[in-house]
Design an enzyme around this catalytic site. Sequence first.
Site, PDB file in Angstrom:
ATOM      1  N   TRP A 157       0.834  -1.201   0.000  1.00 55.13           N
ATOM      2  CA  TRP A 157       0.000   0.000   0.000  1.00 55.13           C
ATOM      3  C   TRP A 157       0.869   1.252   0.000  1.00 55.13           C
ATOM      4  O   TRP A 157       0.538   2.242  -0.675  1.00 55.13           O
ATOM      5  CB  TRP A 157      -0.999  -0.031   1.164  1.00 55.13           C
ATOM      6  CG  TRP A 157      -1.887  -1.222   1.035  1.00 55.13           C
ATOM      7  CD1 TRP A 157      -1.875  -2.347   1.801  1.00 55.13           C
ATOM      8  CD2 TRP A 157      -2.876  -1.449   0.016  1.00 55.13           C
ATOM      9  NE1 TRP A 157      -2.794  -3.248   1.323  1.00 55.13           N
ATOM     10  CE2 TRP A 157      -3.427  -2.727   0.235  1.00 55.13           C
ATOM     11  CE3 TRP A 157      -3.351  -0.694  -1.053  1.00 55.13           C
ATOM     12  CZ2 TRP A 157      -4.417  -3.269  -0.572  1.00 55.13           C
ATOM     13  CZ3 TRP A 157      -4.341  -1.224  -1.863  1.00 55.13           C
ATOM     14  CH2 TRP A 157      -4.866  -2.502  -1.616  1.00 55.13           C
ATOM     15  N   ASP A 195      -0.995   6.994   6.683  1.00 53.29           N
ATOM     16  CA  ASP A 195      -2.049   6.042   6.344  1.00 53.29           C
ATOM     17  C   ASP A 195      -2.147   5.057   7.499  1.00 53.29           C
ATOM     18  O   ASP A 195      -1.280   4.204   7.683  1.00 53.29           O
ATOM     19  CB  ASP A 195      -1.691   5.313   5.042  1.00 53.29           C
ATOM     20  CG  ASP A 195      -2.694   4.213   4.683  1.00 53.29           C
ATOM     21  OD1 ASP A 195      -3.660   4.002   5.444  1.00 53.29           O
ATOM     22  OD2 ASP A 195      -2.495   3.572   3.633  1.00 53.29           O
ATOM     23  N   LYS A 239     -11.206  -1.982   8.903  1.00 52.30           N
ATOM     24  CA  LYS A 239     -10.432  -2.815   9.824  1.00 52.30           C
ATOM     25  C   LYS A 239     -10.983  -2.552  11.231  1.00 52.30           C
ATOM     26  O   LYS A 239     -11.852  -3.266  11.688  1.00 52.30           O
ATOM     27  CB  LYS A 239      -8.939  -2.482   9.768  1.00 52.30           C
ATOM     28  CG  LYS A 239      -8.371  -2.286   8.378  1.00 52.30           C
ATOM     29  CD  LYS A 239      -8.126  -3.567   7.614  1.00 52.30           C
ATOM     30  CE  LYS A 239      -7.438  -3.229   6.287  1.00 52.30           C
ATOM     31  NZ  LYS A 239      -7.248  -4.387   5.436  1.00 52.30           N
TER      32      LYS A 239
END
Lengths: 351, 351
Positions: free
Chosen positions: B101, B168, B192
């Site tokens: 990511w 992030d 999440k």
Amino acid sequence: MKKHNFSAGPCILPQEVFQKSADAILEFNGSGLSLLEMSHRSKDFVAVMDEARAIVKRLMNLNDDYEVLYLGGGASMQFLMVAYNLLSTNGKAAYTNTGTWAANAIKEAKRFGNVDVVGSSKEENYSFIPKDYSVGSEYDYFHCTSNNTIYGTQMKDFPEVDTLMVCDMSSDIFSRQLDFSKFDLIYAGAQKNMGPAGVTVVVVKKEILGKSGRDIPSILDYEVHIKKESMFNTPPVFPVYATLLTLQHLENNGGIAAAEIKNNAKAKLIYDEIDRNPLFEGFCAKEDRSTMNAGFKLIDESKKETFDAAWKEAGINGLNGHRSLGGYRASMYNALPIESVEVLVNVMKSL
Amino acid sequence: MKKHNFSAGPCILPQEVFQKSADAILEFNGSGLSLLEMSHRSKDFVAVMDEARAIVKRLMNLNDDYEVLYLGGGASMQFLMVAYNLLSTNGKAAYTNTGTWAANAIKEAKRFGNVDVVGSSKEENYSFIPKDYSVGSEYDYFHCTSNNTIYGTQMKDFPEVDTLMVCDMSSDIFSRQLDFSKFDLIYAGAQKNMGPAGVTVVVVKKEILGKSGRDIPSILDYEVHIKKESMFNTPPVFPVYATLLTLQHLENNGGIAAAEIKNNAKAKLIYDEIDRNPLFEGFCAKEDRSTMNAGFKLIDESKKETFDAAWKEAGINGLNGHRSLGGYRASMYNALPIESVEVLVNVMKSL
């Protein structure tokens, strides 16, 4: 008391969708897991996404020249993506300006290049659909908005254009039969006729992509999403599933053809009353009246308090007009039963 | 049989969230309407959005210098938005490359300007968190990924940098106490620790915006979303509501401090077993082990069939490693009870 939900969107969906989607949150497909806690790459959810893409093509009678995408970000994101993907660096696009959302689409496209507004009703407060324009091959694409939620107008016919045909169908998709193969790209936020808020469907003819000459950010690139089958990143799982349920309900109840008949009947009922009743008048040109959103106002404002009390007492919800226009707006999307329109019309008659 | 859900995301959420969000789909707040059919501009939903924004600031102990946004499009959209909003036309940004990511974030930022990768573990298959770098004021901002879901590494400390700090936190937000005021912009996909898929939370210090000198498309402009209080366009209503429920559950159960204690206990349990059991080994540097995602593999591959059958029989779900790494990955987000980790550890012991 039963509610009659005339909300402009998010709006009423089939009751079956509420029941089945609530069930899926408690447990999905006998898996012992909630739909909300499942991997988007699980077999169960991949099957949901595959079927959600397939059913759109079936309902629209489109062949494999087309791809269906489920994307986050709303139709407003498509204002940007359409221009990024289709407007070439030195090219120009043709837009009609038929309402607030069309104007927003134009605004965003202008950041990317030349935009000609080939038809506009802005100066007349968006009260009609402009028709006398032509679009030649000098344009990269033509963009129109098929239904204008706020102003209650709807394109009854689509022009023959000599370039790509792009349409924002957010507020009337699946409400009427169209030759969808005339369009090169269709997009629609789900939250009217398709499902809950949080996902946007894009239907795109593959061959039109990859020609803008731009370096497109991955998340804005239709080709990336096509290649990843709408799983470039984690999709909005629940909105996709509830959209699938809504489209299955449509398919199982006669498809677009049956929906169109019901929508026409609902629209006739309310417009007949608006025209008959000397207390009310519509906002827009009769020939352009939307079957989805009927805008009207009281001619005699002194009746406002009585009317407002009466429709609220009848269990009607979401009838206030958009803040930019005032008056009333009866949004009658696919899932609204005709009985709800009858209740409203009876209140109007009784005034 | 009770499921033990180790999915990497979308993942387990508190059971209460499933129950309450299913209830809201059947009827919201005694309104006679489903949450899915209510206008996002209704009083009831505006109150949801307001509280959803407020609770993030309370949990993070942030003052009014910060704004909280709920946006569609996923964290991958933030790879683009961060660069569009913060990377000036002739400026440069510093990124760490700690996983898939992070690499995607770098790729997207590079479309907008100069990016220096100041720390990377790519050459060692992302098996550790790089630490020996410094970031000076010549950069517009520094971007890092706090937890790497796929590789099971986590930043235990954050560097002191001489520019804006962007992080992030998609896969470990709200899992541990941090001085959140050290960050200028935090973003995280909900799916999440926060909620279901379909919404991304952005926490941003207002004063850093409006300085990139770029003409930012409206839908990508943080200032536009702030001004419209996350209602620039129709927000993903259900994901926002389910996120609020998840955060209320967190707040009502001791907040981040209590979650951190539980997360540390769960992580200790599994890592102790990975280190003790000669059949298993971890993937990454011990000092960088994530409390959220424990990656490990069998040393003796011939045990694979037995192990896979045993954990499936124990009701464990979602334990397969990411396709790029293989092996196993136990994702232990906030809502996973320690009992589930105990079940897994017992299966590991029994092998």
